[in-house]
Design an enzyme around this catalytic site. Structure first.
Site, short mmCIF file in Angstrom:
data_model
loop_
_atom_site.label_atom_id
_atom_site.label_comp_id
_atom_site.label_asym_id
_atom_site.label_seq_id
_atom_site.Cartn_x
_atom_site.Cartn_y
_atom_site.Cartn_z
CD GLU A 21 -2.90 -0.92 2.41
OE1 GLU A 21 -4.10 -0.62 2.24
OE2 GLU A 21 -2.39 -1.13 3.53
CE1 TYR A 53 -18.18 26.95 1.90
CE2 TYR A 53 -18.50 28.16 -0.15
CZ TYR A 53 -18.94 27.79 1.10
OH TYR A 53 -20.13 28.25 1.56
CD GLU A 73 -8.24 4.78 12.24
OE1 GLU A 73 -7.46 4.70 11.24
OE2 GLU A 73 -8.93 3.82 12.63
CE LYS A 98 -6.79 2.20 2.04
NZ LYS A 98 -5.78 1.58 2.92
#
Length: 119
Positions: A21, A53, A73, A98
């Protein structure tokens, strides 16, 4: 206090606990809810009083794309810390998803809420 939203901000990031990953980009989807006092805007049309924004989105993209993360997290915490600090937000809720992380689920994710820790 009012809430400003940015929904489904999509970012390609290096994220994951496995070695494979850490060698490829994966999609993250962020939903942001930010506490903001909109009353100031209606009383004063000065552009310095509104939450931009585009600048918020650019800040999130900068945080997430410039670093390798192990966990979603950690992404949520880094984004919350940056935005609270940079934009003087009193409160933020962040959802980081995810997609495709677990084959049997549409996505996995985490939701955090943080408040400004004024000293």
């Amino acid at each position: 206090m009012d809430i400003i939203l940015i929904e489904e901000l999509t970012i390609m990031a290096v994220i994951g606990v496995y070695d494979w990953e850490q060698n490829r980009l994966q999609k993250l989807i962020l939903n942001l809810e930010m506490g903001w006092e909109n009353q100031i805007i209606t009383d004063n049309n000065d552009s310095k009083t509104y939450l931009n924004y585009e600048k918020v989105s650019e800040s999130v993209l900068s945080v997430v794309s410039c670093k390798r993360f192990s966990l979603i997290e950690n992404v949520a915490e880094a984004v919350a810390e940056r935005l609270i600090s940079q934009f003087q937000l009193p409160w933020i809720r962040i959802k980081v998803s995810k997609p495709g992380a677990v084959p049997q689920a549409l996505s996995v994710g985490v939701i955090i809420e943080r408040k400004c820790q004024k000293e």
